[in-house]
Write an enzyme that holds these catalytic residues in place. Structure first.
Site, short mmCIF file in Angstrom:
data_model
loop_
_atom_site.label_atom_id
_atom_site.label_comp_id
_atom_site.label_asym_id
_atom_site.label_seq_id
_atom_site.Cartn_x
_atom_site.Cartn_y
_atom_site.Cartn_z
N SER A 176 6.81 -23.69 40.98
CA SER A 176 5.24 -23.75 41.05
C SER A 176 4.43 -24.32 40.14
O SER A 176 4.71 -25.68 40.17
CB SER A 176 4.75 -22.13 41.42
OG SER A 176 3.40 -21.96 41.91
N ASP B 35 6.44 -22.60 52.77
CA ASP B 35 5.43 -22.38 51.55
C ASP B 35 4.41 -23.07 51.68
O ASP B 35 4.20 -24.45 51.83
CB ASP B 35 6.18 -23.31 50.35
CG ASP B 35 5.30 -23.21 49.13
OD1 ASP B 35 4.42 -22.32 49.09
OD2 ASP B 35 5.78 -23.55 47.96
N HIS C 27 7.66 -19.88 49.36
CA HIS C 27 7.71 -20.35 47.89
C HIS C 27 8.78 -19.66 47.17
O HIS C 27 9.16 -20.37 46.17
CB HIS C 27 6.19 -19.63 47.62
CG HIS C 27 5.52 -20.45 46.19
ND1 HIS C 27 5.34 -21.75 46.15
CD2 HIS C 27 5.53 -20.00 45.12
CE1 HIS C 27 4.90 -22.01 44.80
NE2 HIS C 27 4.82 -21.09 44.21
#
Length: 691
Positions: A553, A634, A666
Site C-alpha cells: 500500500s 483491489d 488489497h
C-alpha cells in the site's frame, strides 16, 4: 475416527502433520499439529488458530469466542465456538460443524449463547445452551441477516439486512434480461473489493419471545439509501441499545454519491422505539462519529470521534454525552494519542480503552471523577480489545511473536494470564527470533523507535542479509502486530534481520509526528527509512551489501519511491499493492476523501510536491530487481498501478516479476494464495540477497 493429512503435497515445505476429525459434517482444527522443525514455514503460519469475536457473559464469569483453523489442502477455513471461564480454567469446544459459526454473543440474561450460522441455507440467528446443546434457529429472514443485537429486556431483536433500493440494468430494461452492464451517474460505485450491489445495510427491529421464529421486522431506515453499519467493515459495534430498551443508537454516514466519496462525516442517530422518531446526536460534528456505548444506567453515552471532515486518520477522541442535557465533552482533549474500543467499568466511574503509545497498544483507564488517564499495562504487546468483568479485565493480546489470544488481567495484582491458549502447542515447538527495540536519530534530530527482529538461532558472529519493512496506511502503526503476510517472524525465519521503523506518519508518538506525512509523501518519512537502514546496516552482524526493502500500500509507494532514490543501498525490492502513479491514484481510487486530504487536492488544481514525488517520475533511475504483487479486486489501489510498475521495470530490462491474484483484493485472504505469496516473497529475496 482420525486420519493423518499431509499438508500440501507440501510435506517437504511443512515438515509437519495434522490430525483432523473425519466426520462428514464435522469441522477441522490443527490443535494436534506436530512439527518436524523448529523454524516457521508458510504452512505452519497458516496452520495457527485465528481468534475471532470475543464476548463476555453478562455476569462476567464466562467468555465465548470463535477460532478459525485452515485446511490448506481444501483451501478452506473452519470456525467453531469455544468457552472458557473468565478467570481461567477448562476450555470447551461447543460447536463442531462445517457451517462456520460467527458473531458469538449472549442472551442478556446470560442463559444462552447466540451466533450466526448458514446451516439453514442463509445466514440466520441461532441460539444454544452454554454447553452447545439444544441448537435452535431464531430467525428465518428472507435473504439472511448479517448482524444482530438483543435489547436488554429481551423483548426485541435488532438485526441488519441488505435492502435493494437501486435499479440494475435489467430492472431498467426488462426486455434485455441477458444484458450485462452497469450504468453509473455518480461516485462510490465500488468500494474496497466489490461493486455497489444496489443494496444498503438497514437496521431492523422485531419483537422477540423465546420459542418464536422471527421472519420479518420493522426497517427503521425505510427508503434511505444509506448504510448502517457503514460499509465495508462496520459491524454491530456501531450500534447500541439503551439499557431501558426504549431506544437504539446507530452509526450512519447519510450522504450519497460525490458527497459520500469525499466525506468522513458519519453521525450517531438515536431512534425512539415508541415514537419512531430519529434524532441526530452528533449534528455539527464533522468527522467520523461511531461505536456508541451506553453507561450501565443509561445516563451517559460514549463514542469514538474525529474532528475534521475528510481526514480518515484524524486523532480518534473519546467523547461523552449526558443523555438528559445532550451536553458533549471530549474526555481525551489532553491525551495526545488515539483511543479505540472504549467500554464502561461495571461498578466504578471508569472507562477502559486501548491506545497506541510508543508503538505498542496498551490498556488505559480514565477516571470520570478526576479526568485522569492511566496506562494500565506495559510491555512488548498489542492489546486490541478490552472488556471489564468486575475485578478482572478480559483482553485480546497479540505480539510480533504470538497470534491473538485471550488474557485475563487481575486488576489487584496486574497479572495477565493467557486463558485461551489457542496456539501454545504450536508455538512451544518453534524457535522464534528475538525482538528488540532500538532508537535511531533522524535527519532532523528526532528519536525514532525501530523494531529489530532477529533470525531464529541468531549468531552475532555471522553476517546476515537484512530487509527494511515499509509500513502502509500511511498512518497505520508499526506496533506488536501479527499478520499472515507481513509477519516479521516469518521474514526472520527465512534468515533475515528485519528492520521495522516507526517513521514519520505513524501513531503512538503524538499528533504532530502522526500528521507530518500528510502532504509530504516522498519527504521526511523517506529520510526516516534511510536513517533506520543506514544506522542498522553498520552493525557487524548485518551485511550492508545485501539489503532489501519491502512494503504494501503506502509501503508499496515507499518501495517504488526508494527504487528511484536509494543510491545503491538496496539489492532487491518487493512492492505489494503499491501506489506507482499518484495522478492516476487520485482519479481511480474509491474513497476520495483519502487522496484528497493526503494529496492536498487534485493534480489539475494543485500540481504540488505530492504529485512531484510520485514514484513513476523516478522510474528512469530504477536499477534494482523488483517483485510487484497486486490483486485484481483491489479497488483502493487499482491493479493497473502494479502493472505499470512491472512494465516500467521490464521496459528498462531490469529483472522483475509480477505476481497477480485475480481473486484477491488489497490483501491476500485465501490459504493457498497466501502460501504462494510467502513462497514468492522469500524466493525473490533469496535470489537477489543470498544466491
Amino acid at each position: 475416527m482420525k486420519r493423518v493429512l499431509y499438508l500440501a503435497a507440501l510435506t517437504l515445505a511443512l515438515g509437519a502433520c495434522e490430525e483432523k476429525t473425519d466426520t462428514p459434517d464435522g469441522s477441522f482444527n490443527n490443535r494436534d499439529l506436530v512439527l518436524q522443525s523448529d523454524i516457521m514455514t508458510p504452512e505452519v503460519l497458516w496452520s495457527f488458530g485465528r481468534l475471532s469475536e470475543v464476548a463476555l457473559s453478562p455476569d462476567g464469569s464466562t467468555v465465548v469466542y470463535g477460532v478459525t483453523y485452515t485446511n490448506i489442502s481444501e483451501n478452506k477455513s473452519y470456525t467453531d465456538l469455544y468457552t472458557v471461564p473468565a478467570k481461567g480454567g477448562e476450555v470447551k469446544q461447543i460447536t463442531n460443524t462445517k457451517f462456520n459459526e460467527a458473531q458469538p454473543g449472549w442472551h442478556p440474561d446470560g442463559q444462552k449463547i447466540t451466533f450466526l450460522s448458514s446451516e439453514s441455507g442463509s445466514m440466520q440467528l441461532w441460539e444454544m445452551n452454554i454447553d452447545g446443546s439444544a441448537r435452535k434457529q431464531i430467525t428465518d429472514v428472507e435473504g439472511g441477516i448479517s448482524a444482530y443485537l438483543y435489547s436488554p429486556d429481551m423483548k426485541q431483536l435488532a438485526y441488519i439486512k441488505a435492502v435493494k433500493l437501486d435499479q440494475t440494468v435489467n430492472d431498467l430494461y426488462p426486455d434485455l434480461p441477458l444484458a450485462n452492464a452497469r450504468i453509473e451517474d455518480d461516485l462510490m460505485y465500488r468500494h474496497w473489493d466489490s461493486w455497489h450491489d444496489y443494496t444498503y445495510n438497514h437496521l431492523f427491529i422485531a419483537p422477540y419471545s423465546e420459542g418464536s421464529l422471527i421472519t420479518s421486522g420493522k426497517d427503521i431506515m425505510e427508503g434511505e439509501r444509506f448504510d448502517s453499519p457503514m460499509k465495508p467493515f462496520g459491524g454491530m459495534e456501531q450500534i447500541a441499545w439503551s439499557p431501558d430498551s426504549k431506544s437504539i443508537v446507530y452509526t450512519c454516514k447519510k450522504l450519497v454519491g460525490r458527497d459520500y466519496a469525499f466525506s468522513t462525516n458519519s453521525d450517531l442517530y438515536l431512534y425512539n422505539i415508541e415514537t419512531g422518531l430519529t434524532e441526530n446526536l452528533t449534528e455539527g460534528m464533522m468527522g467520523y462519529d461511531q461505536n456508541p456505548v451506553f453507561s450501565p444506567d443509561g445516563s451517559k453515552l460514549i463514542w469514538e470521534s474525529m474532528e475534521r471532515d475528510g481526514y480518515e486518520a484524524d486523532k480518534n477522541r473519546l467523547f461523552l454525552m449526558d443523555m438528559a442535557s445532550r451536553e458533549k465533552k471530549d474526555l481525551t482533549a489532553s491525551f495526545d494519542h488515539n483511543i479505540a474500543s472504549p467500554v464502561w467499568d461495571r461498578e466504578k466511574p471508569y472507562i477502559w480503552f486501548v491506545s497506541n503509545v510508543s508503538a505498542t497498544e496498551q490498556i488505559h483507564a480514565i477516571d470520570l471523577q478526576t479526568g485522569e488517564i492511566t496506562k494500565v499495562t506495559e510491555g512488548m504487546q498489542d492489546f486490541v480489545q478490552v472488556l471489564n468483568a468486575g475485578d478482572i479485565l478480559i483482553a485480546v493480546r497479540m505480539s510480533i511473536s504470538s497470534p491473538s489470544e485471550i488474557y485475563s488481567i487481575d486488576l489487584a495484582s496486574g497479572t495477565a494470564t493467557n486463558i485461551s491458549n489457542i496456539n501454545t502447542p504450536v508455538l512451544s515447538q518453534l524457535t522464534l527470533g528475538d525482538v528488540e527495540e532500538r532508537w535511531v536519530k533522524t535527519t532532523d534530530g528526532k528519536d525514532m523507535l525501530v523494531w529489530v527482529i532477529y533470525p531464529p538461532h541468531f549468531d552475532p558472529s555471522k553476517k546476515y542479509p537484512a530487509i527494511l519493512y515499509c509500513q502502509g496506511g500511511p498512518q497505520s502503526g508499526v506496533s506488536q502486530f501479527w499478520s499472515l503476510r507481513w509477519n516479521f517472524q516469518m521474514m526472520a525465519a527465512n534468515g533475515y534481520v528485519v528492520i521495522a521503523p516507526n517513521r514519520r506518519g505513524l501513531p503512538g508518538f503524538g499528533t504532530e509526528w502522526n500528521e507530518q506525512i500528510s502532504g509530504d509523501y516522498g519527504g521526511q518519512n523517506m529520510k526516516d527509512y534511510l536513517s533506520a537502514v543506514d544506522a542498522l546496516s553498520k552493525e557487524p552482524f548485518i551485511d550492508e551489501t545485501r539489503l532489501g526493502a519491502v512494503g504494501a500500500s503506502y509501503g508499496g509507494f515507499s518501495v517504488y519511491w526508494l527504487a528511484g532514490n536509494h543510491n545503491k543501498r538496496f539489492k532487491a525490492f518487493i512492492a505489494h499493492c503499491g501506489i506507482f502513479n499518484s495522478d492516476m491514484m487520485y482519479t481511480t481510487t474509491e474513497e476520495m476523501f483519502f487522496v484528497d486530504w493526503d494529496m492536498k487536492g487534485p493534480y489539475w488544481k494543485h500540481p504540488n510536491k505530492q504529485y512531484s514525488a510520485s514514484p513513476h517520475l523516478f522510474a528512469d533511475k530504477w536499477d534494482t530487481p523488483i517483485l510487484v504483487i497486486h490483486g485484481e479486486k483491489d479497488f483502493r489501489i487499482p491493479y493497473t498501478q502494479g502493472m505499470a510498475a512491472f512494465n516500467a521495470a521490464r521496459i528498462q530490462d531490469i529483472p522483475a516479476r509480477f505476481l497477480f491474484f485475480p481473486e484477491e483484493n488489497h490483501w491476500v485472504l485465501s490459504p493457498q494464495n497466501g502460501i504462494l505469496w510467502q513462497r514468492e516473497f522469500a524466493g525473490w529475496l533469496n535470489k537477489w540477497l543470498k544466491e
